[in-house]
Write a protein that holds these residues in place. Structure first.
Motif, PDB file in Angstrom:
ATOM      1  N   VAL A 122       0.835  -1.204   0.000  1.00 52.15           N
ATOM      2  CA  VAL A 122       0.000   0.000   0.000  1.00 52.15           C
ATOM      3  C   VAL A 122       0.868   1.252   0.000  1.00 52.15           C
ATOM      4  CG1 VAL A 122      -1.750   1.306   1.270  1.00 52.15           C
ATOM      5  CG2 VAL A 122      -1.901  -1.178   1.159  1.00 52.15           C
ATOM      6  N   SER A 123       1.965   1.223   0.796  1.00 54.13           N
ATOM      7  CA  SER A 123       2.845   2.384   0.903  1.00 54.13           C
ATOM      8  C   SER A 123       3.497   2.739  -0.428  1.00 54.13           C
ATOM      9  CB  SER A 123       3.932   2.106   1.946  1.00 54.13           C
ATOM     10  OG  SER A 123       4.874   3.148   1.982  1.00 54.13           O
ATOM     11  N   ILE A 124       3.908   1.738  -1.189  1.00 57.00           N
ATOM     12  CA  ILE A 124       4.647   1.984  -2.435  1.00 57.00           C
ATOM     13  C   ILE A 124       3.732   2.064  -3.652  1.00 57.00           C
ATOM     14  CG2 ILE A 124       6.369   0.957  -4.004  1.00 57.00           C
ATOM     15  CD1 ILE A 124       7.703  -0.209  -1.455  1.00 57.00           C
ATOM     16  N   CYS A 125       2.703   1.221  -3.680  1.00 58.42           N
ATOM     17  CA  CYS A 125       1.841   1.156  -4.866  1.00 58.42           C
ATOM     18  C   CYS A 125       0.618   2.065  -4.777  1.00 58.42           C
ATOM     19  CB  CYS A 125       1.386  -0.292  -5.096  1.00 58.42           C
ATOM     20  SG  CYS A 125       2.762  -1.446  -5.303  1.00 58.42           S
ATOM     21  N   GLN A 223       8.613   0.459 -12.955  1.00 57.51           N
ATOM     22  CA  GLN A 223       7.986   1.431 -13.851  1.00 57.51           C
ATOM     23  C   GLN A 223       8.018   2.852 -13.297  1.00 57.51           C
ATOM     24  OE1 GLN A 223       4.063  -0.178 -14.265  1.00 57.51           O
ATOM     25  NE2 GLN A 223       4.744  -1.986 -15.406  1.00 57.51           N
ATOM     26  N   SER A 224       8.477   3.015 -12.065  1.00 62.22           N
ATOM     27  CA  SER A 224       8.457   4.324 -11.416  1.00 62.22           C
ATOM     28  C   SER A 224       9.841   4.954 -11.428  1.00 62.22           C
ATOM     29  CB  SER A 224       7.948   4.182  -9.973  1.00 62.22           C
ATOM     30  OG  SER A 224       6.667   3.581  -9.944  1.00 62.22           O
ATOM     31  N   CYS A 225       9.945   6.087 -10.734  1.00 60.92           N
ATOM     32  CA  CYS A 225      11.202   6.820 -10.701  1.00 60.92           C
ATOM     33  C   CYS A 225      12.219   6.133  -9.780  1.00 60.92           C
ATOM     34  CB  CYS A 225      10.967   8.260 -10.240  1.00 60.92           C
ATOM     35  SG  CYS A 225      10.324   8.380  -8.559  1.00 60.92           S
ATOM     36  N   ARG A 226      13.430   6.641  -9.803  1.00 60.21           N
ATOM     37  CA  ARG A 226      14.513   6.040  -9.030  1.00 60.21           C
ATOM     38  C   ARG A 226      14.231   6.121  -7.527  1.00 60.21           C
ATOM     39  NH1 ARG A 226      20.788   8.192  -8.926  1.00 60.21           N
ATOM     40  NH2 ARG A 226      21.590   6.593  -7.501  1.00 60.21           N
ATOM     41  N   GLU A 227      13.595   7.208  -7.093  1.00 62.15           N
ATOM     42  CA  GLU A 227      13.317   7.384  -5.667  1.00 62.15           C
ATOM     43  C   GLU A 227      12.382   6.294  -5.143  1.00 62.15           C
ATOM     44  OE1 GLU A 227      14.182   9.147  -2.186  1.00 62.15           O
ATOM     45  OE2 GLU A 227      14.987   9.757  -4.144  1.00 62.15           O
ATOM     46  N   VAL A 228      11.397   5.923  -5.948  1.00 62.16           N
ATOM     47  CA  VAL A 228      10.459   4.872  -5.548  1.00 62.16           C
ATOM     48  C   VAL A 228      11.168   3.530  -5.476  1.00 62.16           C
ATOM     49  CG1 VAL A 228       8.370   3.601  -6.210  1.00 62.16           C
ATOM     50  CG2 VAL A 228       8.460   6.081  -6.486  1.00 62.16           C
ATOM     51  N   ARG A 229      12.049   3.268  -6.449  1.00 60.45           N
ATOM     52  CA  ARG A 229      12.809   2.008  -6.433  1.00 60.45           C
ATOM     53  C   ARG A 229      13.717   1.931  -5.211  1.00 60.45           C
ATOM     54  NH1 ARG A 229      13.240   3.104 -12.094  1.00 60.45           N
ATOM     55  NH2 ARG A 229      15.379   3.870 -11.807  1.00 60.45           N
ATOM     56  N   LYS A 230      14.325   3.051  -4.860  1.00 58.84           N
ATOM     57  CA  LYS A 230      15.202   3.103  -3.694  1.00 58.84           C
ATOM     58  C   LYS A 230      14.423   2.839  -2.408  1.00 58.84           C
ATOM     59  CE  LYS A 230      18.741   6.051  -1.604  1.00 58.84           C
ATOM     60  NZ  LYS A 230      19.397   7.393  -1.647  1.00 58.84           N
ATOM     61  N   LYS A 231      13.240   3.432  -2.309  1.00 55.10           N
ATOM     62  CA  LYS A 231      12.383   3.230  -1.138  1.00 55.10           C
ATOM     63  C   LYS A 231      11.954   1.762  -1.028  1.00 55.10           C
ATOM     64  CE  LYS A 231       7.918   4.576   0.822  1.00 55.10           C
ATOM     65  NZ  LYS A 231       6.675   5.380   0.600  1.00 55.10           N
TER      66      LYS A 231
END
Length: 311
Positions: A122-125, A223-231
């Motif tokens: 839920v937090s990421i998607c 499919q998202s930005c680098r910040e989302v992948r890092k999180k």
């Protein structure tokens, strides 16, 4: 008036060379038990006392570590007593009770990990809906169900085991786990079927749900930005490490009955010690080192302790 009590006693036959290494066993086991209690309690206290950690993810981590403490308290006190005793015995009712606590905490672990996986999903998607979905009611219901569902299902299994006739009275382990299945005169079909249903309900289904949520997280993060992948990597990696560690422990516990005739007593003892050590001891280490907020709080705590010690 004298009352004669007819109590079935079981022998714990999993110890190897206990008469030679009794005090070494005790010192090592006692040290590990204290470390488990201290490590887990420290992280739980940090989460409890720091308001910035009063978020769903950290609340679930605290619940997971409390569960690890309960798991250890089910095994280690009796284990320490047995190491110092001349005879390693346990009554059958007490053995069933220990098995009930042991497998309840194991089942709760999977359900808590499933709740944590859903929280990360839920937090990421669905970040905009996170506060609405992961509210206090959702958290409390998840925590209550994580302990009640396994307790209910294991209780039914205990009732089934309490009615079987025993022809063997020596367990191959050092505590009461599923090795008790081999003590029956005639292996119960009902217990075997119910055991499989229980394994699916409190282990396999939560694991499939966890894998599904993490696959979804990986797809959306890619499919998202680098910040989302890092999180995603920062918050999901510790959960995956704990899941892998605990899954290995469960696999060992399930297959040990099938392979017991092929394993030496020493090898079985080593494997058992690994299963009851790594799971509760690694959890706080993984979360303490991999979760940034907890790691920062730990550093502050150690700095305060060091300063206080130098005064």
């Amino acid at each position: 008036m004298d009352v004669e009590l007819n109590v079935t006693l079981l022998t714990l036959g999993g110890f190897a060379e206990l008469h030679k290494y009794r005090y070494l066993y005790f010192v090592v086991t006692f040290t590990l038990y204290i470390l488990i209690l201290c490590f887990n309690s420290t992280i739980v206290c940090l989460i409890w006392t720091h308001t910035n950690l009063h978020e769903p993810m950290y609340i679930f981590i605290a619940a997971l570590l409390i569960n690890s403490v309960l798991y250890s308290m089910t095994i280690y006190p009796k284990l320490l007593s047995d190491v110092l005793s001349e005879k390693q015995i346990i009554s059958y009712p007490l053995c069933l009770f220990q098995g009930f606590l042991y497998y309840t905490s194991a089942g709760s672990e999977f359900l808590l990990l499933a709740a944590m996986a859903y929280d990360r999903y839920v937090s990421i998607c669905k970040p905009l809906q996170y506060a609405v979905i992961m509210n206090r009611i959702t958290i409390y219901v998840s925590l209550v169900l994580a302990w009640i569902i396994p307790a209910f299902e294991i209780a039914v299994s205990v009732v089934l085991y309490s009615n079987v006739k025993l022809c063997s009275f020596t367990l191959t382990g050092i505590f009461c786990n599923n090795s008790g299945y081999k003590l029956q005169c005639v292996q119960s079909v009902a217990i075997s079927i119910y055991g499989m249903v229980m394994l699916i309900n409190i282990a396999l289904l939560p694991m499939l749900f966890i894998l599904f949520t993490y696959i979804r997280i990986v797809r959306i993060s890619y499919q998202s930005c680098r910040e989302v992948r890092k999180k995603a990597v920062k918050t999901c990696l510790p959960h995956l490490l704990v899941l892998i560690n605990f899954s290995c422990f469960i696999v060992f516990d399930v297959i040990i009955v099938r392979l017991e005739s092929d394993l030496s007593k020493t090898l079985r003892l080593i494997l058992t010690f690994q299963s009851i050590l790594f799971h509760p001891l690694l959890n706080p280490i993984i979360y303490g080192l991999k979760m940034n907020e907890i790691f920062k709080s730990l550093k502050i705590l150690f700095c305060h302790v060091t300063v206080a010690g130098n005064i």
